[in-house]
Every structure is written in C-alpha cells, then in structure tokens.
Design a protein around this motif. Structure first.
Motif, short mmCIF file in Angstrom:
data_model
loop_
_atom_site.label_atom_id
_atom_site.label_comp_id
_atom_site.label_asym_id
_atom_site.label_seq_id
_atom_site.Cartn_x
_atom_site.Cartn_y
_atom_site.Cartn_z
N LEU A 25 0.89 -1.45 -0.07
CA LEU A 25 0.33 -0.39 -0.13
C LEU A 25 0.80 1.16 0.08
CD1 LEU A 25 -2.32 -1.11 2.64
CD2 LEU A 25 -3.12 -0.63 0.17
N SER A 26 2.36 1.31 0.52
CA SER A 26 3.11 1.78 0.31
C SER A 26 4.67 1.80 -0.43
CB SER A 26 3.43 2.37 2.00
OG SER A 26 4.34 1.76 2.33
N ASP A 27 5.24 3.08 -0.53
CA ASP A 27 6.20 2.91 -1.17
C ASP A 27 8.00 2.06 -0.72
OD1 ASP A 27 7.43 4.74 0.95
OD2 ASP A 27 7.42 5.86 -0.54
N ARG A 28 7.25 1.81 0.36
CA ARG A 28 8.18 0.84 1.40
C ARG A 28 10.00 1.08 1.13
NH1 ARG A 28 4.93 -5.34 1.48
NH2 ARG A 28 3.27 -4.36 2.49
N ARG A 29 10.38 2.59 1.15
CA ARG A 29 12.08 3.09 1.36
C ARG A 29 12.42 2.15 2.28
NH1 ARG A 29 11.44 8.94 0.36
NH2 ARG A 29 9.91 8.55 -0.63
N GLU A 231 6.74 15.86 18.22
CA GLU A 231 6.84 14.05 17.65
C GLU A 231 6.84 13.71 16.47
OE1 GLU A 231 2.65 13.37 19.95
OE2 GLU A 231 2.18 14.25 18.02
N PHE A 232 7.12 12.81 15.70
CA PHE A 232 7.90 11.96 14.99
C PHE A 232 7.86 12.12 13.24
CE2 PHE A 232 6.92 10.18 19.37
CZ PHE A 232 7.95 10.72 19.52
N TYR A 233 8.63 11.82 12.77
CA TYR A 233 8.55 11.37 11.49
C TYR A 233 9.22 9.86 10.86
CZ TYR A 233 8.46 14.02 6.92
OH TYR A 233 8.43 14.37 5.38
N ALA A 234 8.40 9.38 9.74
CA ALA A 234 9.22 8.36 9.25
C ALA A 234 8.81 8.43 8.17
CB ALA A 234 9.16 7.37 10.32
N ASP A 235 9.19 7.48 7.62
CA ASP A 235 8.84 6.76 6.17
C ASP A 235 8.41 5.41 5.95
OD1 ASP A 235 9.10 9.08 3.87
OD2 ASP A 235 11.99 7.80 3.64
N PHE A 236 7.41 5.28 5.38
CA PHE A 236 6.54 3.93 5.45
C PHE A 236 7.50 2.36 4.87
CE2 PHE A 236 3.61 6.91 5.02
CZ PHE A 236 2.56 6.72 5.55
N GLY A 237 7.41 1.53 5.45
CA GLY A 237 8.15 0.30 5.34
C GLY A 237 7.34 -1.13 5.31
N VAL A 251 2.20 -9.90 25.70
CA VAL A 251 2.55 -8.83 25.11
C VAL A 251 1.55 -7.76 24.31
CG1 VAL A 251 4.04 -7.88 23.02
CG2 VAL A 251 5.06 -9.53 25.25
N GLY A 252 1.95 -6.65 23.77
CA GLY A 252 0.66 -6.13 22.93
C GLY A 252 1.95 -5.27 21.78
N ALA A 253 1.62 -5.89 20.27
CA ALA A 253 2.30 -5.13 19.71
C ALA A 253 1.88 -4.79 18.34
CB ALA A 253 3.27 -5.58 19.18
N SER A 254 2.46 -3.09 17.67
CA SER A 254 1.97 -3.04 16.61
C SER A 254 1.93 -4.13 15.71
CB SER A 254 2.81 -1.96 15.61
OG SER A 254 3.07 -0.84 16.24
N GLY A 255 0.99 -4.14 14.36
CA GLY A 255 1.06 -4.93 13.24
C GLY A 255 -0.10 -6.49 13.68
N ARG A 272 4.62 -8.71 12.34
CA ARG A 272 4.44 -8.42 11.14
C ARG A 272 3.70 -6.80 11.21
NH1 ARG A 272 7.87 -8.92 6.67
NH2 ARG A 272 6.65 -7.54 4.87
N ALA A 273 4.50 -5.83 9.87
CA ALA A 273 3.50 -5.14 10.17
C ALA A 273 4.15 -4.38 9.05
CB ALA A 273 3.41 -3.31 11.19
N ASP A 274 3.40 -4.14 7.96
CA ASP A 274 3.46 -3.35 6.47
C ASP A 274 2.82 -2.42 6.52
OD1 ASP A 274 4.80 -5.67 6.14
OD2 ASP A 274 2.87 -7.10 4.68
N ASP A 275 3.76 -1.74 5.64
CA ASP A 275 3.19 -0.09 4.77
C ASP A 275 2.45 0.59 6.37
OD1 ASP A 275 3.32 -0.69 2.48
OD2 ASP A 275 1.46 -2.53 2.78
N VAL A 276 3.31 0.53 7.00
CA VAL A 276 3.38 1.69 8.59
C VAL A 276 5.08 2.21 8.66
CG1 VAL A 276 1.34 -0.02 9.74
CG2 VAL A 276 4.30 -0.55 10.34
N HIS A 277 4.42 3.31 9.83
CA HIS A 277 6.48 4.03 9.86
C HIS A 277 6.77 4.17 10.89
CE1 HIS A 277 3.71 7.21 11.31
NE2 HIS A 277 3.54 7.02 10.42
N ASP A 278 6.89 3.00 12.31
CA ASP A 278 6.88 2.93 13.23
C ASP A 278 6.15 1.51 13.67
OD1 ASP A 278 8.41 3.77 15.43
OD2 ASP A 278 7.01 5.13 16.22
#
Ligand SMILES: [Zn+2]
Length: 658
Positions: A25-29, A231-237, A251-255, A272-278
């Motif tokens: 969904l993102s450019d996954r840089r 706060e923050f700023y990051a690329d998608f991946g 445990v609780g986590a992103s993805g 696994r977390a796709d198309d996120v930036h953190d």
C-alpha cells in the motif's frame, strides 16, 4: 529433574496479513527486521536489526541520518533542557529515570534480506561503520543532545539502490516519561511501554516532496532533534519484529502476530506490520486481554487488572468502534487488520503508534464525563492523521493533532450528542464547544498553526495551536463549505495522500480543488496568520416612518449596526426577527469594520442575530452576537451564559484531576 531441558512450543498462529491488501500500500522505502530481548530486571531491550533503505532520489546519497529518540531521556539533551524533565505534567526525580540507546555496532550488510522485493542492491562493499557515527544537532547546536546521528558512507547509495545495514543496540528504558519507558504496578511488578526504542532512519525528502523545490538537484534529510514539544516523522515500510520476554509476560504490539515459541522460560513473539512508519510494543505480566472483531479488524484491549470491569471494556471498545465506523464513512477505510488498545499508566497514556494506541482509564470517572471515550477516539483517529497521512509532526503538528482533533470532535458529537463531552442537565458541553472554549480562553491571538513545534514563544501556544485552535478552524471551514463538501475534502485528502507525507500546502490544495474556490483568504488568516474573529451587534432599532400619515398602515425603519471587532473576517448572515414573527436573512461578507443594515417593513424589528446557525466556531465571543430591540445589553442573559462558560472551564479542570 531434567537439567537443560528446552521446551519448545511453537503455537499455531492464525496466518493473517497485517493489511487487507495483497499488494503493497506504500512505497516501502524502508524495512526493519528486528530481534529484541527485554530484560525486566535491567529495564533494557537488547536488539539487533537489519535495516534497509532505498534511495528514491535523483542523486547519489553519501550520508545517512538516524533518529535515536530514546536519547532524549539522558542528561543534557535538548528535551531535558527545554522541558526541565517535565512532560505534560509528568516528571520524576528518581535515579533510574534516565534512558537512552547505545549503538554498539553499525555495518553495511553483505546482502539484502531474502524476502525483500528489490532489484538494485547497494553497489558498495560490506564495511563496519561504527567509528564513523557522529551526533549532529541541526536545530539548536546543543552538543549534549544525541537524538540525531549521521554516518557518512565510503561509497554513496546510487539512485534506485537499496542499502542494508546491520545494527546492534541496547536501549535503556527510562521511567515512563513522554510516552515511553517502564513503571511499577501497585504490587511492584514492572510495566513496559516500549516506544521510540530502536535506531530509526530519518526521512530523506525528495525534490517536490513537501517544501523541497521540485527542481532541486538532490533530496535532503529532514531530521530534527527530540524536543519537549515535538513528535515524530518517518518513512513507510515493513516491520518484522521478534520480541523475547519472560514467559509470564503478556505482550501487545503493532501489526499482527505471526509466530510464537517458548524456550527456557522465555517466549519469542514475532510480529509483522506492513505499510507503517513505526513499531511499538508493551509488556506486562498482568494484562487482562479482551478481543473483539469489527469487520476485518481484530481489536485487542489490554487492561490493567484494577480496571478490568465490563464497564471499562465497553467504554474503550464502544468508543473505538464508533470511531472506526465514522472514520470509515467520512475519511476512508482503515486498511490494517489489527488494532491494540493499551491501558497504560501515567506518562504513557494517550499516545498513538501504528495499529497500537494507549488509552486513558478513569476508573472512578463518572459516565457523564467522557474523557476515556475522547482519548480512545482521539488516539484511534491518529491511525489516519499521523499513521496513514504521515505529515511531519516536528514541523506541522497541526496536520496530525489538529486535523485529528477536528474529526475527533465530530465523532464525539455524532456519537454522544450535544452533551458529548459532559452530559450535564441544562449545561451540556459538546466536544466541538469544548475545543472552541479551550482555544478562546488561551490568548487566541498568540501563535499560528504554521509554526515548528519547538519554536513557539510560549509552550502553551504549542498545545493551543496544535489541538484546539485547528479543530476550531476546521469546524469553521466546515460551516463555510458545508458538511458534504467537507467530507469530500477529507475523503479526497485521504485517498490522494495516504501512505505519503502531506504538507499544509498539499492539504490546502485539496481543499481548494474540492471546494472549487481559492481559499487563501481563509488559510492566510487562520492557518498561517493569527487573525482573531469576533463580530458584535452594536445597535438594533425600529422606528416608525414619520413620513407616512397616521391614517395609513405604519411602516418601520429597522436598523442593525454590526461591528467587526478584530482583524479576522468570515462571511456570515445577519438574521432580523420581526415583531410579527417573520425573519429576514441578510448575507454579509463580514469585511467592513462597521456595517449598517436597514430594512423597511410594516412590522417593527424585534431582535437581530449574527451567525444564527452558530457555524462561526472561531468567533471568540458569541454572547455579543444577538441583541433585542429595547432590551439593552440583557445583562441577565449575558451573566447566565458567562456562568455556563466558567462552569465548563471548572468541570474541565476537575476532569484533569482524574
Ligand atoms: Zn494526539
């Protein structure tokens, strides 16, 4: 007794994707493959990561920059200097309050991860770069600040190439401050909110992206230090993260969790977390887990045991589901398959990470004060304004906090009605009214939305201009454009800019295209400028037209005099109500400092109301928008309304105590 017996228990985890799309969904840089081990005694996370970064720019890049956010919590950092160690009222003086991240090794990896879909690997040689790391302080030159790190490469990354880096690091978690760290529960057991915890590559902005000129020859790193108010700023991946904790921890986590194994009393959970930036996670022995499903989304609520009641479960779940439904209808689809809601303590409360949010439980909080609901809806909304629409939170905080506060106020009022924020008989307070009140009472002329978050002259101006004022600005824009056009704007903005980094200019461009109108006059005043809006009705009169003989039906000359009190203007309506019950609306562009409206009728004027629909949310004084003929200033009415304003302010103060 069996010594050295290793129990390996791979559990079957439902093989689920982290988004509802089969294609990226993102450019996954960027991509991160992280192995992390939590040591609850030492409060450390030891990690190794293989990070990949693709040069999508037009020119070779020979320096990489990284955020080491956790170093904000070490002595002398810019965060410490600016905040005095106090973040949103939370502070700590114990010796173990410090945190930080040490990179023990940084090297160019010999090869890319096998699952990475890339055609052009970095042409440089594998090399240890540890000695080349240096800290930079682009914002303030404070050499004690180690939150941004740069490393020069012996061979540049060519356009289109992907470089892989291996990093070994140890993160020392601070006592919970500014959204991250550890705390102890009443039994002394540790709770961990592990956020901003790994070395993270900064955003390399390309020509044409945000404020980099489209004809620039190269891109540029956009890396700011961690400030008291930023706060923050990051690329998608993509994130593939294995977390090792003692077996007893929940445990609780992103993805989405893709694997789980237990060995020697330690369990390893893979996410696994796709198309996120953190990527953030939490661990605590005594979380009570509640799960529900909303369409394609698995909701997972982690409550602390003292809050584990049906009432608290419903307050969190129902408000998040109300938000999911309305964001889906008004903005666009939530593309992820999970959402984890964490009942976090103190300074870790009320924060957003991709597919993981922390709420705020008021165990003794009355049901008529919907603070937990507001926080849950707000943090969920960040999945859009921050998560998917990944604006630069350092430089344009209003795009995430403010746009989110606007839609949050709409969700609140649509879900709970006119007493959405406080359900007090006779004195209901809506969420939009609360945002407006919060803006009005804090020096409305001070500071503009378009200010870098650490450059406000007064710290309080960051909050007002990032939350309450932009929410009120957007509610006013909605009043001007109409809700249908506003929704079309939100949907278009989302459709065109999700998984990207929109700027204020980009947002305005979408608004103008959807509205089919130049909106400079609006943005210049209320987004870039400091215009203050207040109209008042100065005078209302009705006098019999003496030129008409008494033998004929009477005619009345009805006058309304209005004043634009400050520099701000908005088109509005003056409604004249006559003694015979009829009304007459006069549109006014609101630009003149003074204006007289005169209407001749066979009925005398009874009253005049400015902004009769109440859509000028930015009007800082609504008590002077109405005047009754012959009634003077109507002090009783004004006093009653002033009382209600003060009462609501008091109630807000009380709510802050919970
Ligand atoms: Zn927020």
């Amino acid at each position: 007794l069996v010594l050295g017996f290793a129990l390996v228990l791979p559990t079957l985890v439902h093989a689920q994707a982290s988004t509802n799309s089969e294609t990226p969904l993102s450019d996954r840089r960027v991509s991160y493959r992280i192995d992390a081990t939590l040591d609850p005694e030492l409060r450390t996370v030891t990690g190794s990561q293989r990070l990949t970064w693709r040069n999508d720019g037009p020119a070779p890049v020979d320096e990489l920059q990284f955020h080491l956010y956790l170093n904000a919590f070490s002595p002398g950092s810019t965060f410490q200097v600016e905040s005095g160690g106090v973040h949103r009222g939370n502070s700590d003086s114990r010796d173990d309050r410090w945190g930080g991240v040490e990179i023990e090794r940084l090297a160019v990896a010999g090869e890319l991860p096998s699952d990475l879909d890339t055609t052009l690997p970095y042409s440089g040689a594998p090399l240890d770069l540890t000695a080349r790391m240096r800290f930079i302080q682009p914002d303030d030159g404070n050499t004690n600040d180690r939150t941004v790190m740069a490393v020069s490469l012996p061979e540049a990354v060519q356009p289109g190439e992907t470089i892989a880096l291996d990093m070994e690091f140890e993160s020392k978690l601070p006592r919970v401050v500014a959204r991250t760290g550890f705390a102890e529960d009443p039994q002394g057991r540790p709770f961990f909110m592990v956020a901003q915890w790994f070395p993270k590559i900064a955003v390399y902005e390309l020509p044409g992206q945000r404020y980099v000129p489209a004809d620039a020859a190269t891109g540029q790193w956009n890396a700011h230090q961690f400030h008291a108010n930023s706060e923050f700023y990051a690329d998608f991946g993509t994130y593939d993260v294995s977390i090792r904790v003692p077996e007893s921890f929940v445990v609780g986590a992103s993805g989405v969790r893709t694997d789980e194994a237990v060995e020697d009393g330690l369990k390893t959970l893979r996410y696994r977390a796709d198309d996120v930036h953190d990527f953030a996670w939490t661990a605590y022995e005594d979380y009570r887990v509640h799960e529900e499903t909303w369409r394609h989304v698995q909701l997972r609520l982690l409550l602390r045991p003292e809050h584990d009641t049906e009432t608290q479960v419903r307050r969190h779940m129902d408000s998040v589901i109300a938000a999911l439904e309305r964001f889906d209808a008004w903005v666009g689809e939530y593309p992820y398959t999970t959402l984890t809601i964490v009942d976090a303590p103190g300074g870790a409360r009320g924060m957003e990470y991709p597919t993981l949010i922390t709420g705020l439980t008021l165990y003794m909080g009355p049901s008529w004060m919907r603070v937990p609901e507001m926080v849950a809806i707000h943090e969920f909304g960040h999945q859009y304004f921050y998560g998917l629409l990944a604006s630069n939170e350092f430089e344009e905080a209003w795009l995430d906090e403010g746009m989110n506060s606007y839609v949050e106020s709409k969700v609140m009022d649509d879900t709970y009605g006119e007493g959405a924020m406080m359900e007090i008989p006779g004195l209901p307070l809506s969420s939009r009214a609360m945002q407006r009140l919060s803006y009005v009472k804090q020096n409305p002329a001070r500071g503009s939305l378009a200010t870098w978050s650490w450059e406000y002259d007064f710290s309080a101006d960051y909050g007002k201009n990032s939350y309450a004022k932009p929410a009120t600005v957007m509610n006013t824009l909605e009043g001007y454009l109409g809700w249908e056009t506003m929704k079309e704007f939100l949907r278009t903005y989302y459709r065109e800019w999700r998984f990207r980094h929109p700027s204020t200019q980009d947002l305005q461009e979408v608004a103008e295209r959807v509205a089919d109108e130049d909106l400079d006059w609006f943005f210049d005043q209320y987004v870039y400028g400091t215009a203050v809006l207040d109209y008042r009705i100065e005078q209302v009169t009705a006098s019999r037209d003496s030129s008409i003989p008494d033998s004929l039906d009477a005619r009345y000359i009805n006058r309304v005099v209005v004043q634009r009190v400050y520099d701000g203007h908005m088109p509005t309506t003056v409604r004249m109500t006559f003694r015979d019950g009829t009304t007459h609306d006069i549109p006014w562009d609101g630009r003149e400092a003074w204006k007289e409206f005169r209407v001749e009728r066979d009925s005398p004027l009874a009253a005049a109301t400015l902004d009769p629909e109440g859509v000028l949310w930015l009007d800082i004084d609504r008590l002077n928008n109405r005047r009754v003929v012959g009634a003077g200033d109507s002090p009783a009415t004004a006093e009653r309304r002033k009382f209600s304003v003060r009462f609501h302010q008091l109630a807000l103060l009380i709510s802050a105590l919970f």
